[in-house]
Design a protein around this motif. Structure first.
Motif, mmCIF file in Angstrom:
data_model
loop_
_atom_site.group_PDB
_atom_site.id
_atom_site.type_symbol
_atom_site.label_atom_id
_atom_site.label_comp_id
_atom_site.label_asym_id
_atom_site.label_seq_id
_atom_site.Cartn_x
_atom_site.Cartn_y
_atom_site.Cartn_z
ATOM 1 N N GLU A 152 11.197 5.058 -11.153
ATOM 2 C CA GLU A 152 9.923 4.123 -10.942
ATOM 3 C C GLU A 152 9.093 4.532 -9.462
ATOM 4 O O GLU A 152 7.953 4.284 -9.552
ATOM 5 C CB GLU A 152 10.583 2.790 -10.623
ATOM 6 N N SER A 153 9.892 5.011 -8.752
ATOM 7 C CA SER A 153 9.270 5.192 -7.243
ATOM 8 C C SER A 153 8.330 6.357 -7.642
ATOM 9 O O SER A 153 6.920 6.495 -6.913
ATOM 10 C CB SER A 153 10.423 5.680 -6.357
ATOM 11 N N ALA B 60 0.703 -1.015 -0.147
ATOM 12 C CA ALA B 60 -0.093 0.144 -0.202
ATOM 13 C C ALA B 60 0.860 1.388 -0.009
ATOM 14 O O ALA B 60 0.861 2.119 -0.928
ATOM 15 C CB ALA B 60 -0.838 -0.008 1.152
ATOM 16 N N LYS B 61 2.070 1.231 0.991
ATOM 17 C CA LYS B 61 2.604 2.575 0.945
ATOM 18 C C LYS B 61 3.931 2.326 0.575
ATOM 19 O O LYS B 61 4.790 3.235 -0.029
ATOM 20 C CB LYS B 61 2.714 3.014 2.444
ATOM 21 N N MET B 62 4.660 1.106 0.617
ATOM 22 C CA MET B 62 5.980 0.949 0.576
ATOM 23 C C MET B 62 6.388 1.018 -0.793
ATOM 24 O O MET B 62 5.809 0.035 -1.483
ATOM 25 C CB MET B 62 6.513 -0.189 1.364
ATOM 26 N N ARG B 63 7.431 1.738 -1.342
ATOM 27 C CA ARG B 63 7.687 1.343 -2.725
ATOM 28 C C ARG B 63 9.024 1.025 -2.636
ATOM 29 O O ARG B 63 10.106 1.440 -2.361
ATOM 30 C CB ARG B 63 7.725 2.765 -3.347
ATOM 31 N N THR B 64 9.423 -0.392 -2.964
ATOM 32 C CA THR B 64 10.614 -0.922 -2.596
ATOM 33 C C THR B 64 11.221 -1.652 -4.132
ATOM 34 O O THR B 64 10.547 -2.051 -4.978
ATOM 35 C CB THR B 64 10.726 -2.218 -1.896
ATOM 36 N N GLU B 65 12.452 -1.565 -4.324
ATOM 37 C CA GLU B 65 12.817 -2.151 -5.475
ATOM 38 C C GLU B 65 14.326 -2.636 -5.150
ATOM 39 O O GLU B 65 14.945 -1.869 -4.611
ATOM 40 C CB GLU B 65 13.143 -0.894 -6.601
ATOM 41 N N SER B 66 14.470 -3.707 -5.516
ATOM 42 C CA SER B 66 15.929 -4.291 -5.426
ATOM 43 C C SER B 66 17.017 -3.919 -6.440
ATOM 44 O O SER B 66 16.430 -4.290 -7.657
ATOM 45 C CB SER B 66 15.769 -6.085 -5.435
ATOM 46 N N GLY B 67 17.871 -3.213 -6.202
ATOM 47 C CA GLY B 67 18.548 -2.815 -7.307
ATOM 48 C C GLY B 67 19.892 -3.706 -7.200
ATOM 49 O O GLY B 67 20.691 -3.152 -8.094
ATOM 50 N N ALA B 68 19.542 -4.787 -6.982
ATOM 51 C CA ALA B 68 20.775 -5.707 -7.052
ATOM 52 C C ALA B 68 20.488 -7.085 -6.869
ATOM 53 O O ALA B 68 19.094 -7.385 -6.787
ATOM 54 C CB ALA B 68 21.643 -5.577 -5.721
ATOM 55 N N GLU B 69 21.270 -8.043 -7.181
ATOM 56 C CA GLU B 69 20.991 -9.374 -6.973
ATOM 57 C C GLU B 69 20.591 -9.594 -5.700
ATOM 58 O O GLU B 69 21.290 -8.983 -4.728
ATOM 59 C CB GLU B 69 21.954 -10.378 -7.286
ATOM 60 N N SER B 70 20.120 -10.532 -5.100
ATOM 61 C CA SER B 70 19.891 -10.793 -3.575
ATOM 62 C C SER B 70 20.963 -11.497 -3.199
ATOM 63 O O SER B 70 22.037 -11.961 -4.035
ATOM 64 C CB SER B 70 18.506 -12.002 -3.529
ATOM 65 N N SER B 71 21.432 -11.729 -1.681
ATOM 66 C CA SER B 71 22.374 -12.296 -1.217
ATOM 67 C C SER B 71 22.849 -13.362 -2.034
ATOM 68 O O SER B 71 22.149 -14.195 -2.397
ATOM 69 C CB SER B 71 22.055 -12.742 0.334
ATOM 70 N N PRO B 72 24.357 -13.595 -2.141
ATOM 71 C CA PRO B 72 25.345 -12.971 -1.561
ATOM 72 C C PRO B 72 25.646 -11.837 -2.837
ATOM 73 O O PRO B 72 25.549 -12.114 -3.983
ATOM 74 C CB PRO B 72 26.624 -13.939 -1.548
ATOM 75 N N ARG B 73 26.396 -10.940 -2.605
ATOM 76 C CA ARG B 73 26.630 -10.021 -3.337
ATOM 77 C C ARG B 73 27.884 -10.479 -4.077
ATOM 78 O O ARG B 73 28.983 -10.674 -3.624
ATOM 79 C CB ARG B 73 26.939 -8.566 -2.738
ATOM 80 N N ALA B 74 27.856 -9.935 -5.352
ATOM 81 C CA ALA B 74 29.156 -10.302 -6.338
ATOM 82 C C ALA B 74 29.832 -9.413 -5.964
ATOM 83 O O ALA B 74 29.565 -7.972 -5.659
ATOM 84 C CB ALA B 74 28.677 -10.065 -7.847
ATOM 85 N N PRO B 75 31.182 -9.547 -5.857
ATOM 86 C CA PRO B 75 32.090 -8.369 -4.891
ATOM 87 C C PRO B 75 32.381 -7.201 -6.064
ATOM 88 O O PRO B 75 32.459 -7.534 -7.113
ATOM 89 C CB PRO B 75 33.443 -9.151 -4.866
#
Lengths: 235, 276
Positions: A226-227, A9-24
């Motif tokens: 997008e937000s 409803a209110k939260m606008r989220t976007e994952s700007g990356a792959e999920s864990s683990p991060r590529a170094p």
């Protein structure tokens, strides 16, 4: 690179990356942004990067004290409050960095003899605090309708002892790094608006970090777009 | 570093200006540049330097386009300074060419504009003028002679704390805003001191514009509910008065909530209130 979007409803989220683990070296943490959440300020925004979270409120263009007024442009003030304790010298220096960035971007000449105040409250600090503050300030200024000539974003890079570059470091990575560089970039041509660095690094490494930050800023600006589109699509 | 990001084909206004016509009714962000229609022709197909041969080369009809709120002129192009939806209005009638472009943004803070009708609160009386708070960065000044039928001997009955409905005659970034409560013919035309009782509350500027649009159904529905008096100020202030305090409060709550409700929810609430 895919972005996972959940529309609450209110939260606008976007994952700007792959999920864990991060590529170094190559990815940013999960972003989230919420606008217009406070009722008193003219504009407000909350920005989350991983576990780092900053709340920003903007008041303006409003009345200004005669001692502080500038005859041909708006007086921009930034107040940064840490999560615990009284604000100290570190906060003052960050306030100045954020203020210089905002002044480069806000069209103050349209509102002379007024004041625009940005108040930032650190809700949680888990690395890349200054970059998160810059992003929150930008979103809050947009929410308040302050005229700007471009958007801006903050990106932090950390260089560890082997020279590996990590973008958007966590608190642990920052502590172990040999150098931490924070850049503020504008949205029109991704030019550098502000840079602050701490530690030892070579000239070539500086250029490399700057290039990586410029590439990462594209993600941030895409997330902004997008937000904001989602916000205006409701009305 | 090369593996950082598969850079998406779209870049956020990365140096490429878009034609204003293609972006109508879409969300635009500060920093974007928009091309006006006449310039697109100049760019040509592919812009490779091939241009159609013109007989009267050098003479190009210029169209005057009005740059509304949220846009600035930047060379030949329009620079977007606020986030919102880009709107366009065709030139009406015979003369005015080009039309108006503007950005519809959501804002809470009011900036005085000449000709706007606003509700102000009198904060001080000093000599011949009243200082009126209109929600901007400076209090506006209102001369005591700017009321209908006011003369030097016959002063209007205005006290500190009264509500005033007036319009701006001087409102720019360099000068203190000035307002009056008469129109150009000297008649009040609804302006002046707003009467006793009633409730003043604040909403966003976008909601006021929506309510004052010619085809707004909200106002008609509200009018059918209870008899009421209502004054809209372009500075985000609404004054409303109904027969009882309870009705006034209900109306105030409905108008404030209108911003976030969809049309269906609104109709539900109205029908529930009409029954009770």
């Amino acid at each position: 690179m895919e972005g996972v979007m959940q529309t609450d409803a209110k939260m606008r989220t976007e994952s700007g990356a792959e999920s864990s683990p991060r590529a170094p070296g190559c990815s940013l943490r999960h972003f989230a942004c919420e606008q217009n959440l406070l009722s008193r300020p003219d504009g407000s925004a909350s920005f989350l990067q991983g576990d780092t979270s900053v709340l920003a409120g903007v008041y303006g263009p409003a009345e200004v004290k005669v001692s502080k007024e500038i005859f041909n442009k708006a007086t921009l003030e930034v107040i940064l409050r840490p999560k615990i304790g009284l604000p100290g010298v570190a906060e003052k220096s960050r306030e100045r960095l954020i203020r210089n960035t905002c002044e480069a971007v806000v069209l103050g000449a349209l509102h002379p003899r007024t004041s625009i105040t940005v108040v930032l409250q650190v809700v949680s600090d888990a690395g890349s605090l200054l970059a998160c503050c810059l992003n929150a300030a930008c979103m809050a200024l947009v929410d308040a309708g302050v005229p700007m000539r471009a958007l801006f974003c903050g990106v932090t890079c950390a260089l560890d002892s082997e020279g590996t570059l990590v973008l958007d470091p966590t608190a642990k990575q920052e502590k172990e790094a040999r150098a931490i560089l924070t850049f503020a970039l504008d949205s029109v041509e991704r030019k550098l608006l502000m840079s602050t660095t701490k530690g030892l690094y070579s000239d070539a490494e500086l250029q490399q970090c700057l290039a990586a930050a410029q590439a990462a800023s594209q993600h941030v600006f895409r997330f902004y777009r997008e937000s904001l589109q989602r916000r205006y699509s409701k009305s | 570093m090369a593996g950082v990001v598969a850079v998406a084909a779209e870049s956020l206004a990365g140096g490429r200006a878009r034609a204003a016509r293609t972006v109508l009714d879409q969300v635009v962000l500060p920093g974007e540049e928009l091309l006006l229609p006449e310039q697109e022709d100049a760019e040509g197909p592919g812009g490779t330097g091939e241009r159609p041969l013109r007989l009267n080369a050098g003479v190009r009809a210029r169209v005057r386009v009005v740059c509304g709120p949220g846009l600035r002129r930047c060379g030949d192009r329009l620079l977007v300074t606020k986030c919102g939806r880009l709107r366009y209005k065709e030139p009406g009638g015979s003369g005015g060419g080009g039309g108006v472009y503007w950005v519809d943004s959501q804002q809470k803070r009011y900036v005085p504009v000449k000709g706007d009708h606003v509700i102000g609160i009198v904060t001080a009386k000093s000599g011949d003028i009243f200082k009126v708070d209109v929600g901007g960065s400076e209090p506006a000044s209102l001369s005591y002679l700017a009321f209908e039928g006011a003369t030097k001997r016959n002063r209007p009955n205005v006290q500190v704390g009264d509500l005033i409905y007036g319009q701006f005659v001087v409102a720019n970034k360099d000068m203190e805003p000035e307002m009056v409560c008469i129109d150009s013919c000297g008649r009040a035309n609804g302006m002046g001191v707003i009467g006793q009782d009633g409730l003043l509350f604040k909403v966003t500027l976008g909601l006021i514009r929506k309510l004052l649009a010619p085809d707004c159904e909200i106002l008609q529905e509200v009018g059918k509910l209870y008899p009421l008096e209502i004054v809209f100020g372009m500075n985000g202030r609404i004054w409303v008065k109904a027969k009882t305090i309870q009705q006034t409060l209900i109306l105030a709550n409905i108008l404030e909530a209108c911003e976030h409700m969809t049309a269906d929810q609104r109709k539900q609430i109205f029908s529930r209130l009409a029954e009770s």
